[in-house]
Design an enzyme around this catalytic site. Sequence first.
Site, PDB file in Angstrom:
ATOM      1  CB  SER A  24     -16.604 159.123 -44.445  1.00  0.00           C
ATOM      2  OG  SER A  24     -16.154 157.790 -44.319  1.00  0.00           O
ATOM      3  CB  THR A  69     -16.088 153.452 -50.082  1.00  0.00           C
ATOM      4  OG1 THR A  69     -16.709 152.276 -49.540  1.00  0.00           O
ATOM      5  CG2 THR A  69     -17.126 154.314 -50.773  1.00  0.00           C
ATOM      6  CE  LYS A  73     -12.286 150.184 -49.619  1.00  0.00           C
ATOM      7  NZ  LYS A  73     -12.218 149.443 -48.338  1.00  0.00           N
ATOM      8  CG  ASP A 109      -9.907 149.303 -44.604  1.00  0.00           C
ATOM      9  OD1 ASP A 109     -10.529 150.308 -44.189  1.00  0.00           O
ATOM     10  OD2 ASP A 109     -10.124 148.784 -45.710  1.00  0.00           O
ATOM     11  N   GLY A 133     -13.657 135.177 -44.222  1.00  0.00           N
ATOM     12  CA  GLY A 133     -13.683 136.008 -45.415  1.00  0.00           C
ATOM     13  C   GLY A 133     -12.324 136.038 -46.092  1.00  0.00           C
ATOM     14  CB  ALA A 134     -10.844 135.123 -48.840  1.00  0.00           C
ATOM     15  N   GLY A 135     -11.736 138.689 -48.767  1.00  0.00           N
ATOM     16  CA  GLY A 135     -11.756 139.864 -49.629  1.00  0.00           C
ATOM     17  C   GLY A 135     -10.714 140.891 -49.229  1.00  0.00           C
ATOM     18  CB  ILE A 219     -15.291 144.755 -40.212  1.00  0.00           C
ATOM     19  CG1 ILE A 219     -15.853 144.021 -41.429  1.00  0.00           C
ATOM     20  CG2 ILE A 219     -14.005 144.101 -39.732  1.00  0.00           C
ATOM     21  CD1 ILE A 219     -14.958 144.150 -42.666  1.00  0.00           C
ATOM     22  N   GLY A 242     -17.949 146.991 -35.135  1.00  0.00           N
ATOM     23  CA  GLY A 242     -17.303 147.499 -36.329  1.00  0.00           C
ATOM     24  C   GLY A 242     -17.275 149.004 -36.475  1.00  0.00           C
TER      25      GLY A 242
END
Length: 274
Positions: A24, A69, A73, A109, A133-135, A219, A242
């Site tokens: 970043s 990050t 979060k 995001d 995924g499930a985050g 991603i 990504g």
Amino acid sequence: MLRLLSGSARLAGVTGWPVAHSRSPRIHGTWLNRHGIDGAYLPLPIRPEDFSTVVPALAKAGFAGMNVTIPHKEAAFAVCDHVDEFARRAGAVNMLVFSERGIEGRNTDGYGFIANLRAHGVDPAAGPVLILGAGGAARGIGAALQDEGAKITFANRTPERAAALAMAMAGEVLPWERRAEALGDYALLINTTSLGMVHQPPLEMDLSHAHTSLAVADIIFAPLETALLRAARERGLTPVEGLGMLLHQAVPGFSAWFGVTPVVDEELYRIVAA
């Protein structure tokens, strides 16, 4: 050209623990130079136990805001005076804006993902979407896709997490072991897991059941082309890398902190990918 800061320079940054790996500062530094802005974007390593005291102090010290990050979060929710609706739905805050109203939490995001899809010529509402995924990333991207009118399905190695996320977001669940054979039912496949990342196990994904129109998004941006994206390209499918998501998700923050809406272009991509 040397750019010197004045006493009224605008300050923002990115916080994580660690944060040295973040790209970043390179993104925002490129834009600051490009627009000749009197400001700086700094890496801010903050220990988890210090987060709740350091962030409000930075706001009082005159910072305009910051990106958040891993692993902050969830903690970011607790320090916010206001959280926008999308961040609440996404279940994660990755951007803070400091103002006279206090600390506002946002999530960019989903914005970055949708913008990156469109940059690759992919319509986010072209058909059903399968999210691996499930985050937090899966939730943020899923919420953004739902706003576009897409029907979403989650598949995760831990089925209980997929079921909980699907229930929270009015999505559907696909057993992890059926992810390959069911590909023909989807227009977009998204990997939001860490599988395939540098120093992580590979993602085992057979694309032979996919329609030729399938778009495949990952991603992960290290490596820039994951094994999943390489397999998609070799099959003539549409790969969506990504790094573009990372670049596009930075746009709203830069605009809020520095007052200019920047452009994601090939030059920026080359600089950040280097």
